[in-house]
Design an enzyme around this catalytic site. Sequence first.
Site, PDB file in Angstrom:
ATOM      1  N   ASP A  58      -4.669  15.147   4.175  1.00  0.00           N
ATOM      2  CA  ASP A  58      -5.842  14.339   3.822  1.00  0.00           C
ATOM      3  C   ASP A  58      -5.598  12.843   3.949  1.00  0.00           C
ATOM      4  O   ASP A  58      -4.473  12.370   3.984  1.00  0.00           O
ATOM      5  CB  ASP A  58      -6.302  14.672   2.390  1.00  0.00           C
ATOM      6  CG  ASP A  58      -5.195  14.461   1.349  1.00  0.00           C
ATOM      7  OD1 ASP A  58      -4.016  14.770   1.641  1.00  0.00           O
ATOM      8  OD2 ASP A  58      -5.500  13.971   0.246  1.00  0.00           O
ATOM      9  N   HIS A  68      -0.548   3.300   1.198  1.00  0.00           N
ATOM     10  CA  HIS A  68      -1.841   2.986   0.568  1.00  0.00           C
ATOM     11  C   HIS A  68      -2.272   1.537   0.820  1.00  0.00           C
ATOM     12  O   HIS A  68      -3.175   1.041   0.141  1.00  0.00           O
ATOM     13  CB  HIS A  68      -1.850   3.282  -0.943  1.00  0.00           C
ATOM     14  CG  HIS A  68      -1.768   4.750  -1.255  1.00  0.00           C
ATOM     15  ND1 HIS A  68      -2.286   5.320  -2.402  1.00  0.00           N
ATOM     16  CD2 HIS A  68      -1.226   5.780  -0.565  1.00  0.00           C
ATOM     17  CE1 HIS A  68      -2.055   6.627  -2.391  1.00  0.00           C
ATOM     18  NE2 HIS A  68      -1.401   6.923  -1.288  1.00  0.00           N
ATOM     19  N   GLU A  78      -4.133  16.209  -1.170  1.00  0.00           N
ATOM     20  CA  GLU A  78      -2.978  15.795  -1.978  1.00  0.00           C
ATOM     21  C   GLU A  78      -3.313  14.583  -2.823  1.00  0.00           C
ATOM     22  O   GLU A  78      -2.830  14.427  -3.936  1.00  0.00           O
ATOM     23  CB  GLU A  78      -1.773  15.488  -1.068  1.00  0.00           C
ATOM     24  CG  GLU A  78      -0.465  15.258  -1.821  1.00  0.00           C
ATOM     25  CD  GLU A  78      -0.341  13.890  -2.453  1.00  0.00           C
ATOM     26  OE1 GLU A  78       0.234  13.787  -3.550  1.00  0.00           O
ATOM     27  OE2 GLU A  78      -0.859  12.904  -1.881  1.00  0.00           O
ATOM     28  N   GLU A  79      -4.180  13.700  -2.273  1.00  0.00           N
ATOM     29  CA  GLU A  79      -4.423  12.398  -2.917  1.00  0.00           C
ATOM     30  C   GLU A  79      -5.346  12.483  -4.126  1.00  0.00           C
ATOM     31  O   GLU A  79      -5.342  11.584  -4.949  1.00  0.00           O
ATOM     32  CB  GLU A  79      -5.036  11.418  -1.911  1.00  0.00           C
ATOM     33  CG  GLU A  79      -4.150  11.118  -0.709  1.00  0.00           C
ATOM     34  CD  GLU A  79      -3.014  10.156  -1.042  1.00  0.00           C
ATOM     35  OE1 GLU A  79      -2.885   9.765  -2.206  1.00  0.00           O
ATOM     36  OE2 GLU A  79      -2.265   9.821  -0.113  1.00  0.00           O
ATOM     37  N   ARG A 122      16.811  14.131  -4.185  1.00  0.00           N
ATOM     38  CA  ARG A 122      17.090  14.043  -5.615  1.00  0.00           C
ATOM     39  C   ARG A 122      16.977  15.417  -6.244  1.00  0.00           C
ATOM     40  O   ARG A 122      15.946  16.071  -6.117  1.00  0.00           O
ATOM     41  CB  ARG A 122      16.144  13.069  -6.323  1.00  0.00           C
ATOM     42  CG  ARG A 122      16.623  12.726  -7.718  1.00  0.00           C
ATOM     43  CD  ARG A 122      15.910  11.518  -8.301  1.00  0.00           C
ATOM     44  NE  ARG A 122      16.718  10.931  -9.375  1.00  0.00           N
ATOM     45  CZ  ARG A 122      16.760  11.418 -10.620  1.00  0.00           C
ATOM     46  NH1 ARG A 122      16.022  12.448 -10.947  1.00  0.00           N
ATOM     47  NH2 ARG A 122      17.532  10.845 -11.529  1.00  0.00           N
TER      48      ARG A 122
END
Length: 389
Positions: free
Chosen positions: A78, A360, A135-136, A175
């Site tokens: 997206d 962004h 996802e956003e 991580r």
Amino acid sequence: MNVRASLTNAIPELVAIRQDLHAHPELGLEEVRTSDVIARHLEAYGYKVSRGLARTGLVATLSHGTGRRSVGIRADIDALPILEETGLAYASKTPGLMHACGHDGHTAMLLGAARAIAERRNFDGTVHLIFQPAEENFGGAKIMVEEGLFDRFPCDAVFALHNEPGLPFGQFAFRDGAIMAAVDEARITLNGRGGHGAEPQETADPIVAGASIVMALQTVVSRNIHPLDPTVVTVGSFHAGSASNIIPERAEIVVGIRSFDPAVRDELERRIRLIAERQAESYEMTATVDYLRSYDATINHSAETDLLRDIAIRFAGPEKVADLPRPFMGSEDFAYMLKERPGSYFFLGARASEKDRPLHHPGYNFNDDLLPIGAAFWTEVVETYLKPA
Ligand SMILES: [Zn+2]
Ligand SMILES: [Zn+2]
């Protein structure tokens, strides 16, 4: 032939796919054209394509050999509600929408891997390539999981990546454990009593009460949460009033909240509600608090993170592989896939020059030089995880 060599011929196609997706961004759960483009390529590569998960999501499946193991790799598809300012020839054709997070690149990378995996057939088992919408905003990963993603497409492990312009180009950053924060939002509405700006004694001023609440909220992290528990409380918006001679009836404050530990998350909500309600009461008005729990924290699994790190060291060399010293305070709905299946999420560095913009940003653009790296790496992951006997 090694994986990178088998992808060389595919690079122009991957760049063309990426730039075409970039020119046609679509918001979460509305990725209709994007979904069509993805499906067309996957079918041409010989995958069985299942569509309509979380509306616009799809899963491409390919089995080879007799192995019963399976692996899932996810790309988000997206775009964002941002007016693009890159000036690129292939900039967004839809004003106000933009691929400003590089999901166009994540998608193209996984399509490149799809092609190489299918051409090489150097695996034993089943691969599920998961193209996830929203996802956003709406948590497409959670919707896909709730719609039975892993029942229909069983995966022994799932993996995902995000490009990161803040890290040097081609750097792999892993991580173990927490890598992205949980995110929540509090909407505080102060119901005051408006009136003339020259007669404040006749009113209950929601601006003054709101200012006091904004300051008091700064004490939540500093006074209520353990110093070693990473948390953020950000007042991102405060709207009230229209002119100097009017005391408004209402004020609205919107707070963004980030955390990792579920108990800390609960305590943040308790304190934010209490401060808003009791401070408002002290100014003789009420506060309505709408508290929205959004994405959970993204927690990587050890064995799968170790596996990715080992593959990356072989693939890119130890100097290109690092462990993040601390998690990011951003959020990611891949969290919901990692709650269902073991797996790992990592960052791939994208910074090629000082002029590169962050995610962004209206001037951001996905770095196409990452396409063959990401596509080859995903192919390596599949061929390692589903190594033929
Ligand atoms: Zn984003
Ligand atoms: Zn993103």
